[in-house]
Design an enzyme around this catalytic site. Structure first.
Site, PDB file in Angstrom:
ATOM      1  N   HIS A  86       1.308  -1.289  -0.035  1.00  0.00           N
ATOM      2  CA  HIS A  86      -0.124  -0.198   0.007  1.00  0.00           C
ATOM      3  C   HIS A  86       0.932   0.830  -0.159  1.00  0.00           C
ATOM      4  O   HIS A  86       0.448   2.477  -0.090  1.00  0.00           O
ATOM      5  CB  HIS A  86      -0.631   0.039   1.004  1.00  0.00           C
ATOM      6  CG  HIS A  86      -0.267   0.771   2.894  1.00  0.00           C
ATOM      7  ND1 HIS A  86       0.476  -0.362   3.239  1.00  0.00           N
ATOM      8  CD2 HIS A  86      -0.071   1.901   3.147  1.00  0.00           C
ATOM      9  CE1 HIS A  86       0.874   0.344   4.288  1.00  0.00           C
ATOM     10  NE2 HIS A  86       0.598   1.259   4.232  1.00  0.00           N
TER      11      HIS A  86
HETATM   12  C1  UD1 Z   1      -1.545   6.621   5.544  1.00  0.00           C
HETATM   13  C2  UD1 Z   1       0.412   6.851   6.076  1.00  0.00           C
HETATM   14  C3  UD1 Z   1       0.735   5.510   5.811  1.00  0.00           C
HETATM   15  C4  UD1 Z   1      -0.091   4.366   6.319  1.00  0.00           C
HETATM   16  C5  UD1 Z   1      -1.079   4.483   5.873  1.00  0.00           C
HETATM   17  C6  UD1 Z   1      -1.937   2.805   6.599  1.00  0.00           C
HETATM   18  C7  UD1 Z   1       0.451   9.509   5.527  1.00  0.00           C
HETATM   19  C8  UD1 Z   1       1.404  10.004   4.940  1.00  0.00           C
HETATM   20  N1  UD1 Z   1       0.586   8.109   5.521  1.00  0.00           N
HETATM   21  O1  UD1 Z   1      -1.211   5.951   3.668  1.00  0.00           O
HETATM   22  O2  UD1 Z   1       1.458   5.573   7.056  1.00  0.00           O
HETATM   23  O3  UD1 Z   1       0.485   3.752   6.721  1.00  0.00           O
HETATM   24  O4  UD1 Z   1      -2.066   4.864   6.210  1.00  0.00           O
HETATM   25  O5  UD1 Z   1      -3.146   2.727   5.548  1.00  0.00           O
HETATM   26  O6  UD1 Z   1      -0.423   9.391   5.982  1.00  0.00           O
HETATM   27  N2  UD1 Z   1      -7.547   6.183  -0.579  1.00  0.00           N
HETATM   28  C9  UD1 Z   1      -9.684   5.388  -0.705  1.00  0.00           C
HETATM   29  N3  UD1 Z   1      -9.990   5.428   1.057  1.00  0.00           N
HETATM   30  C10 UD1 Z   1      -9.610   5.967   1.886  1.00  0.00           C
HETATM   31  C11 UD1 Z   1      -8.148   6.146   2.217  1.00  0.00           C
HETATM   32  C12 UD1 Z   1      -7.573   6.333   1.037  1.00  0.00           C
HETATM   33  O7  UD1 Z   1      -9.605   5.110  -1.789  1.00  0.00           O
HETATM   34  O8  UD1 Z   1     -10.817   5.719   2.863  1.00  0.00           O
HETATM   35  C13 UD1 Z   1      -7.322   6.402  -1.704  1.00  0.00           C
HETATM   36  C14 UD1 Z   1      -7.156   8.049  -1.808  1.00  0.00           C
HETATM   37  O9  UD1 Z   1      -6.849   7.313  -3.554  1.00  0.00           O
HETATM   38  C15 UD1 Z   1      -6.418   8.612  -1.634  1.00  0.00           C
HETATM   39  C16 UD1 Z   1      -5.350   7.116  -1.119  1.00  0.00           C
HETATM   40  O10 UD1 Z   1      -5.645   6.129  -0.604  1.00  0.00           O
HETATM   41  O11 UD1 Z   1      -5.632   9.250  -2.243  1.00  0.00           O
HETATM   42  C17 UD1 Z   1      -3.868   7.275   0.169  1.00  0.00           C
HETATM   43  O12 UD1 Z   1      -4.460   7.445   1.271  1.00  0.00           O
HETATM   44  P1  UD1 Z   1      -3.808   8.531   2.486  1.00  0.00           P
HETATM   45  O13 UD1 Z   1      -4.963   8.526   3.003  1.00  0.00           O
HETATM   46  O14 UD1 Z   1      -2.944   9.556   1.510  1.00  0.00           O
HETATM   47  O15 UD1 Z   1      -2.308   7.969   2.660  1.00  0.00           O
HETATM   48  P2  UD1 Z   1      -2.223   5.992   2.924  1.00  0.00           P
HETATM   49  O16 UD1 Z   1      -1.589   5.626   1.512  1.00  0.00           O
HETATM   50  O17 UD1 Z   1      -3.251   4.860   2.936  1.00  0.00           O
END
Ligand code: UD1
Length: 365
Positions: A204
Site C-alpha cells: 500500500h
Molecule cells: C496512510 C499513511 C501511512 C499508513 C497508511 C495505512 C500518511 C502520509 N500515510 O497512507 O503511513 O501506513 O495510511 O493505510 O498519512 N483512499 C481511499 N479510501 C480511503 C482512504 C484513502 O480510496 O478511505 C485512497 C485515496 O485515493 C487516497 C489514497 O488512498 O488519495 C491514499 O490515502 P492516504 O490517506 O493519503 O494515504 P495512505 O496510502 O492510506
C-alpha cells in the site's frame, strides 16, 4: 460531553486499531474525547475496524478525506485547531507517523496544548519519506514521548533530553494479544481455489504504488511464486493497478481479494507460510505471530524485527529470483524454530501510556 481532559486523535486504519486499546486504557481515569480526522473513510479502512475491535464511535469526526500531503495535513491542522479551541482539552494524544499525527500535533502545540506521542523515537534511513518527516517533526514538538522499544527510548533521550520519555512497548502488540485466540482460521478466509500452504501479501505504500513500473514488477514477481499468494487490495493499490470489477480475481498464482478487516489480516498472517509486505503494521504482526516475513523496502523503522532474523528486507526493484530466494531462505531458516518476539513489550503498552499521561497531568495540575 463534559469538558475533555484528553483528546485522543487518529485518522487512518492502523491508528483506529491502536486507538482501540488506548481509548480503553485512558478512559479508566480520564475524560477522553476521541477524534477521528477522517483521513481514511472507506468502510474497510474505518468503520469495519470500529466494529471488529468493539470501539465506540468517535466523539468528533472531522471528515478530512484525501488530497495531496500538503492539502491533507493543512486540512487536518485547521479542523483540529477549530475543535481544540472550542474544547480546550489539557492534553492531545497522537499515534504513529501519518499526516493525521502531524496535523493534530501541530494544531495542539500552536494552541499551547501539550502533546503525547505514542510510537515515538522510530527512525528509518529515508529522511524524505512522508512518514519519516511526520515522526521526526512530532517527536520534536511533543512533551510526553512513549517509545515502543528500548532503542527508540534511547534515541529520544539523546534527541530530547528535557522531555518526559517512557519505554511503554507497542500498543499494536496489545491489540494482537487481546484478539489472538479469536482470529479466523484459513478455511474461513481463503478464496476459492486456494489451499494452504500459501503466502500472504500486502502492498500500500506510496513509494511502491505510485511507481507504475515498480508496482507491475512486484505483481509479476508475486504471481510467479511457487505457492498461491493472497493479496487484499488497499484502495490506493486497487486504483494504481486499475483493477475494476468484483474481487477475488486470479493472475497466475496471485489471488487479488478485497481489502480486509483487522482480524482477517491477522488471521492470514498467522496461517501463511510467509508474509510479504511493505506495511510496518504487518511486519510486526508477522513477528509476533511467528510467521517469517519479507519486507519489500530497502529499510524499515522496525529494526528489531530484522535483528531477530524474523524479517528480511528486499528491494522491490530486485529481480524476481531475489524475492523468491529470500522467501525460501526465511522459510528454511525458521522451520520448526521460533525467534524471541519480545522487543516491543508484553502486550500492556496502552496501560503504560495511560500511566505516563496521568503522571504528567498530576505533575502539571
Ligand atoms: C496512510 C499513511 C501511512 C499508513 C497508511 C495505512 C500518511 C502520509 N500515510 O497512507 O503511513 O501506513 O495510511 O493505510 O498519512 N483512499 C481511499 N479510501 C480511503 C482512504 C484513502 O480510496 O478511505 C485512497 C485515496 O485515493 C487516497 C489514497 O488512498 O488519495 C491514499 O490515502 P492516504 O490517506 O493519503 O494515504 P495512505 O496510502 O492510506
Amino acid at each position: 460531553m463534559n469538558q475533555p481532559v484528553i483528546a485522543l486523535c487518529y485518522g487512518t486504519r492502523p491508528q483506529v486499531i491502536k486507538a482501540s486499546v488506548l481509548r480503553r486504557a485512558l478512559e479508566r481515569n480520564t475524560q477522553v474525547m476521541a477524534v477521528d480526522t477522517g483521513q481514511h473513510y472507506d468502510y474497510e479502512l474505518n468503520q469495519l475496524l470500529y466494529e471488529q475491535l468493539g470501539v465506540a464511535p468517535p466523539d468528533r469526526f472531522l471528515e478530512t478525506g484525501s488530497g495531496s500531503h500538503a492539502e491533507q495535513t493543512a486540512s487536518i491542522l485547521t479542523r483540529t485547531d477549530a475543535l481544540l479551541r472550542t474544547e480546550r482539552p489539557r492534553m492531545v494524544v497522537v499515534i504513529g507517523d501519518t499526516n493525521s499525527t502531524l496535523g493534530c500535533a501541530l494544531a495542539a502545540v500552536k494552541a499551547r496544548i501539550p502533546v503525547v506521542h505514542v510510537e515515538a523515537g522510530l527512525r528509518a534511513a529515508d529522511g524524505l519519506m512522508a512518514e519519516e518527516i511526520n515522526r521526526r517533526m512530532v517527536d520534536a514538538v511533543s512533551d510526553v514521548l512513549c517509545a515502543p522499544s528500548a532503542a527508540a527510548a534511547e534515541l529520544l533521550r539523546r534527541e530530547r533530553p528535557g522531555a518526559s520519555i517512557h519505554q511503554t512497548g507497542d500498543v499494536a502488540c496489545d491489540v494482537l494479544r487481546r484478539l489472538e485466540d479469536t482470529l479466523p482460521s484459513p478455511t474461513d478466509l481463503l478464496p476459492e481455489g486456494v489451499q494452504p500452504p500459501f503466502y500472504y501479501a500486502t502492498l500500500h505504500r506510496a513509494e511502491l504504488t505510485d511507481d507504475a513500473v515498480r508496482l507491475r514488477g512486484v505483481i509479476e514477481t508475486l504471481a510467479a511464486l511457487d505457492r498461491p499468494v493472497v493479496l487484499p487490495l488497499h484502495p490506493r493499490t486497487r486504483a494504481a493497478l486499475g483493477v475494476n470489477g468484483s474481487l477475488p480475481q486470479r493472475r497466475d498464482n496471485l489471488f487479488l481479494i478485497p481489502a480486509t478487516g483487522y482480524v482477517e489480516s491477522a488471521g492470514f498472517a498467522r496461517s501463511a507460510t510467509a508474509v510479504i509486505t511493505d506495511s510496518g503494521g504487518v511486519q510486526r504482526e508477522a513477528y509476533w505471530l511467528g510467521t517469517p516475513c519479507v519486507t519489500l523496502r530497502g529499510e524499515t523503522e522496525w529494526h528489531e524485527t530484522v535483528a531477530a532474523g524474523a524479517n528480511l528486507l528486499v528491494n522491490p526493484d530486485d529481480a524476481p529470483e531475489t524475492l523468491a530466494g529470500a522467501i525460501g531462505r526465511q522459510c528454511a531458516r525458521w522451520k520448526g524454530r521460533e525467534w524471541d518476539c519480545g522487543a516491543y513489550g508484553d502486550g500492556n503498552a496502552a496501560g503504560r501510556v495511560a500511566d505516563a499521561v496521568n503522571r504528567w497531568l498530576e505533575q502539571h495540575a
